[in-house]
Design an enzyme around this catalytic site. Structure first.
Site, short mmCIF file in Angstrom:
data_model
loop_
_atom_site.label_atom_id
_atom_site.label_comp_id
_atom_site.label_asym_id
_atom_site.label_seq_id
_atom_site.Cartn_x
_atom_site.Cartn_y
_atom_site.Cartn_z
N GLY A 173 -12.87 -1.32 -2.36
CA GLY A 173 -11.80 -2.30 -2.46
C GLY A 173 -11.34 -2.73 -1.10
O GLY A 173 -11.54 -2.04 -0.10
N GLY A 220 -5.72 -3.30 4.49
CA GLY A 220 -6.63 -2.17 4.62
C GLY A 220 -7.80 -2.25 3.66
O GLY A 220 -7.85 -3.10 2.76
N VAL A 241 -10.43 0.24 1.17
CA VAL A 241 -10.47 1.52 0.45
C VAL A 241 -11.93 1.93 0.28
O VAL A 241 -12.77 1.13 -0.14
CB VAL A 241 -9.78 1.42 -0.92
CG1 VAL A 241 -9.78 2.77 -1.61
CG2 VAL A 241 -8.35 0.92 -0.75
N ASP A 291 4.86 -5.33 -5.54
CA ASP A 291 3.51 -5.93 -5.63
C ASP A 291 2.77 -5.40 -6.85
O ASP A 291 1.60 -5.08 -6.79
CB ASP A 291 2.72 -5.63 -4.36
CG ASP A 291 1.52 -6.56 -4.19
OD1 ASP A 291 1.50 -7.62 -4.86
OD2 ASP A 291 0.61 -6.23 -3.42
#
Length: 906
Positions: A713, A718, A720, A835
């Protein structure tokens, strides 16, 4: 004209679809354009910038973003969607935009094939599809776009041959098919493209000869066909062309010689790249008069004879003649160096890997002051290195390795302020390593091996803070190793001091080299213990300390070198046992401990299972190990003694563990009785102080150096990765992009939000890593991905689309609601996620939902009259997404209802 003829003409005009009235024509109009663009939009699966949101029937298509129309007829004439990150395929309906003259989809992620229907765009003049993922072949129907003048299909995955039909495009001026997988010949019909000025076909797998007709094209100025399999001789017509500015055909299979007058008619030629072919013969003397040349590459061929006079090249910037069979026999053999004195723009000059001999003339110092790379290695030069080289103040690289140069390395080399790379190895230099090297603040690599250098290693090298590689091996150096060298933070490639006469101890500061990949101290006179701190060289792949006088035991800290592949400690005076911890080094391929004084039982796991990878000869007191090592069995008395000791240790351990368990149970009972609030206990248990810190190196190993194959991801702040640790355990590793604005705040926010919360429906944090500019969170791995992937799976990401029934949706909604209820009402300070969306709802192996990604979270102050400001200051969340509950303060109180509506809506 007869009446019968007139009647036939009227019938044709009335009924023929191309000649007659409106009833026979395809009904292409403004509505057709709109429908075609809407179908085109429907094939876009990802529009990260939301550019196509304006493409909807509620507004005129001429007002849509990136679309231009004809003013009078309101028909689409231009579409420019370059650099938008679009993902999808090109719909064949694009062929219905009959007024389209400009189409630019460059630098996106379009895949699939190029539709044949594009040939219907008979008004198309510019087609740019470069830098996508388009597959298949180039459709021959492109030849029907008779107005086409600019065609760019470069940097895709196209294959097959170039259609010969394209040679019919008489108005074609620019063609680029570079960096594809095209095969077959360059179509001979391209010699008919009378308007062609740029033909760029490099980096494919084209073969066959260069069409003779290309040299007769009157406007051709740029011909790039390098990095293919093109064979045969270069057509003479190219050498007679007065229009060519760039000829680039390096790395092919071209043969033959270059005519003497190759450059005579080339009054405009600036670039001539034919390196990496099979050309032979002499370099044409006419090259010295081609005053327009700026870049010449004749390298990696079989040119022979002397280098001609080069005195009329005032604009030359790059001149590479390396890897040929050039000589400098007889008088004036080195005059080419002096003739370059007028080439004041020269930046790169290489005559490496030829058969040049003799002494280097002082005229080398008259070369351009702009010269950056001076490469003369692998020849037969002798004598000293001229001091006049110090005149070349812009040098960044000097390469004279593999010659027979003698004398000292002049201290004036330290006056070249921009010098980064020194290649002087494999010569016969004597004297000392100049102290002045410490003045070179940009120095990155020093190669001085295989010379006759003596004296000590200058400590001034410690001033070269950007030094990445230092190789002083195979010399006559003595004295101790300066500790300053181990303080160079950038020394990340190689430290090679082997085969000298160095003495003394290895400083403990060696552990500061946590970036270095290879350390070679073999064949010296070093003594003392091997520093325990060497285990801190966490990036080390190669360690050789053999043939010295090291003593003491093998440090247990070697098991910290998780990436190590080669260890050689042979021919020393090491004593003690071989630690079983070396079994844990999974990447170790060679372990040489021979000719020491080691004793005791040899481990049997890890690398010790492979007898061909381990060398233990000369250690007379070793025993055991795998049978193939051929060592004697260990003494049975020792085994019994060891066995009884083991029993005592096990008994004591068992008793201690039992005692600890009993005490722990008693304490737990007392705490539970005193405080029945399980959530408070959970919050305390998950405080940040409880998180174990992990090393960046461990995360690199778990993700194979953050390989794209391990990425699962990517977000704004960032990426993942799936981490696979040594014990086989899995984790999700979120690495923050610290160069991205806001990433640092996101990391702090996520840590702050997770420091005092714990709930079965929140993603569990396992560990954190904070090392300088590197920030990462290690989270529990969720094998079933996120809710977005479950509800809207991409076809290319899954073989079978999963069906999510209503019961599962309700269960997921309930899990999310419970998590939000906990965050809003049961934390010490309410936490607002900011979010919440399906991609931030993760699913474990049992399909239980866990809310994650707290990078935008806000912590509200309890009982504060201004608590709402924490939510309302600035827009939070993902671009293009607004959680339904963000509309008002009911979000804080209606968590369960709104979480359910969010999941069910998707």
């Amino acid at each position: 004209m007869s009446t019968k003829t007139i009647i036939l003409i009227l019938i044709c005009l009335t009924f023929h679809p191309l000649l007659g009235g409106s009833q026979g024509l395809p009904r292409f109009n403004n509505n057709t354009d709109q429908e075609s663009l809407l179908v085109f939009k429907s094939r876009i699966t990802d529009d990260p910038l939301g550019v196509l949101e304006t493409w909807n029937p509620s507004s005129s298509l001429c007002n849509w973003t990136s679309v231009n129309c004809n003013v009078t007829k309101q028909r689409v004439t231009s579409i420019n969607l370059e650099n938008l990150g679009l993902v999808g395929t090109i719909a064949p309906h694009i062929g219905n935009l009959s007024f389209l003259s400009y189409l630019n989809l460059q630098n996106n992620s379009f895949s699939g094939s190029l539709p044949q229907e594009i040939g219907q765009l008979f008004r198309l003049r510019t087609l740019i599809l470069a830098s996508n993922r388009i597959r298949g072949t180039i459709p021959a129907s492109l030849s029907l776009c008779s107005k086409l003048s600019y065609l760019d299909l470069s940097i895709n995955i196209l294959e097959g041959t170039i259609p010969n039909e394209l040679g019919a495009l008489s108005e074609l001026e620019d063609v680029s098919f570079m960096q594809n997988f095209l095969t077959g010949p360059i179509p001979s019909s391209f010699g008919n493209l009378s308007s062609l000025s740029n033909l760029i076909l490099r980096s494919n797998s084209l073969k066959g000869p260069i069409p003779e007709g290309l040299g007769r094209l009157p406007f051709l100025i740029n011909l790039q066909i390098g990095l293919n399999n093109i064979s045969g001789e270069i057509p003479c017509s190219l050498f007679n062309s007065s229009s060519l500015i760039v000829i680039a055909m390096a790395v092919n299979r071209l043969t033959g010689t270059l005519p003497r007058d190759t450059f005579t008619n080339q009054t405009s030629l600036t670039t001539f790249f034919v390196g990496g072919n099979l050309l032979s013969g002499r370099i044409p003397p006419s090259i010295g008069n081609a005053s327009s040349l700026t870049r010449v590459d004749l390298a990696n061929n079989s040119f022979s004879g002397q280098i001609p006079w080069l005195g009329n090249l005032p604009n030359i910037q790059i001149l590479s003649l390396q890897s040929n069979q050039l000589v400098n026999d007889g008088a004036g053999g080195m005059d080419f160096l002096a003739s370059l004195a007028n080439s004041t723009q020269l930046q790169v000059f290489s005559v490496a890997e030829n058969q040049l001999t003799g002494k280097l003339p002082s005229s080398i110092g008259n070369l351009s002051r702009q010269l950056s790379l001076l490469v003369m290695n692998n020849n037969f030069f002798h004598g000293s290195l001229p001091g006049e080289i110090s005149n070349l103040v812009n040098l960044t690289l000097i390469a004279f390795e593999h010659n027979s140069l003698t004398g000292t390395i002049l201290p004036s080399i330290g006056t070249l302020p921009n010098l980064q790379y020194i290649f002087l190895h494999e010569n016969k230099f004597s004297g000392k390593v100049p102290e002045s090297l410490g003045n070179l603040t940009y120095l990155a690599e020093v190669h001085l091996s295989n010379n006759l250098l003596e004296g000590t290693i200058p400590s001034s090298l410690g001033n070269c803070q950007r030094l990445q590689l230092l190789d002083l091996s195979v010399n006559l150096l003595n004295g101790t190793i300066p500790g300053d060298i181990f303080g160079i933070p950038g020394l990340g490639k190689v430290l090679n001091l082997s085969f000298n006469s160095l003495s003394g101890f290895v400083p403990s500061e060696v552990g500061d080299l946590n970036m270095v990949q290879a350390i070679d101290l073999a064949s010296n006179q070093l003594s003392g213990d091997i520093p325990v701190t060497i285990g801190d060289c966490s990036s080390l792949l190669y360690l050789n300390m053999s043939r010295n006088s090291f003593q003491g035991s093998i440090p247990n800290s070697l098991d910290k070198l998780k990436a190590i592949e080669y260890i050689d400690l042979s021919s020393n005076n090491l004593t003690g046992n071989i630690s079983a911890s070396l079994e844990s080094l999974k990447f170790l391929q060679v372990l040489n401990l021979s000719r020491n004084q080691l004793s005791g039982e040899v481990p049997k796991g890890g690398i010790f299972e492979n007898s061909t990878a381990v060398s233990l000869s000369g250690n007379l007191k070793l025993c055991g190990g795998v049978p193939n090592l051929g060592l004697p069995k260990c003494d049975s008395h020792e085994k019994k003694s060891g066995g009884s000791k083991l029993k005592i240790v096990l008994a004591a351990t068992f008793a201690s563990v039992a005692f600890i368990i009993i005490v722990s149970m008693l304490v737990f009972w007392l705490v539970r009785k005193k405080d029945s609030d399980l959530r408070a206990v959970n919050e305390k248990a998950n405080s940040p102080e409880m998180y174990p810190m992990c090393r960046q190196h461990d995360l690199k190993l778990a993700t194979r150096n953050f390989s794209p194959e391990y990425m699962i991801g990517e977000g704004s702040f960032g990426s993942v990765y799936k981490g696979v640790f040594e014990d086989g355990s899995l984790a999700a590793i979120k690495v923050f992009k610290m160069g991205q604005h806001g990433a640092s705040k996101s990391f702090i926010a996520e840590c702050e939000a997770l420091r005092s919360i714990r709930h079965r429906n929140l993603v569990k944090i396992i560990s954190v890593c904070s090392a300088g500019d590197f920030k990462a969170l290690v989270l529990k791995f969720m094998p079933n991905g996120n809710l977005e992937q479950l509800l809207h799976p991409r076809i290319e990401d899954c073989e079978v689309e999963k069906v999510v029934d209503m019961n599962q949706r309700l269960k997921i909604a309930q899990d999310v609601a419970l998590a939000l209820e906990y965050l809003h009402h049961d934390c010490e300070s309410p936490v607002v996620h900011c979010d919440l969306k399906p991609s931030n709802v993760l699913l474990d192996e049992e399909m239980s939902a866990h809310v994650g990604d707290f990078g935008l979270a806000r912590i509200l102050l309890k009982n504060s009259p201004n608590a709402h400001l924490s939510i309302s200051v600035g827009l939070k969340g993902s671009i293009g997404y607004m959680a339904p509950a963000m509309q008002n303060m009911a979000w804080v109180r209606g968590s369960q209802r709104e979480a359910m509506s969010t999941v069910l809506e998707y």
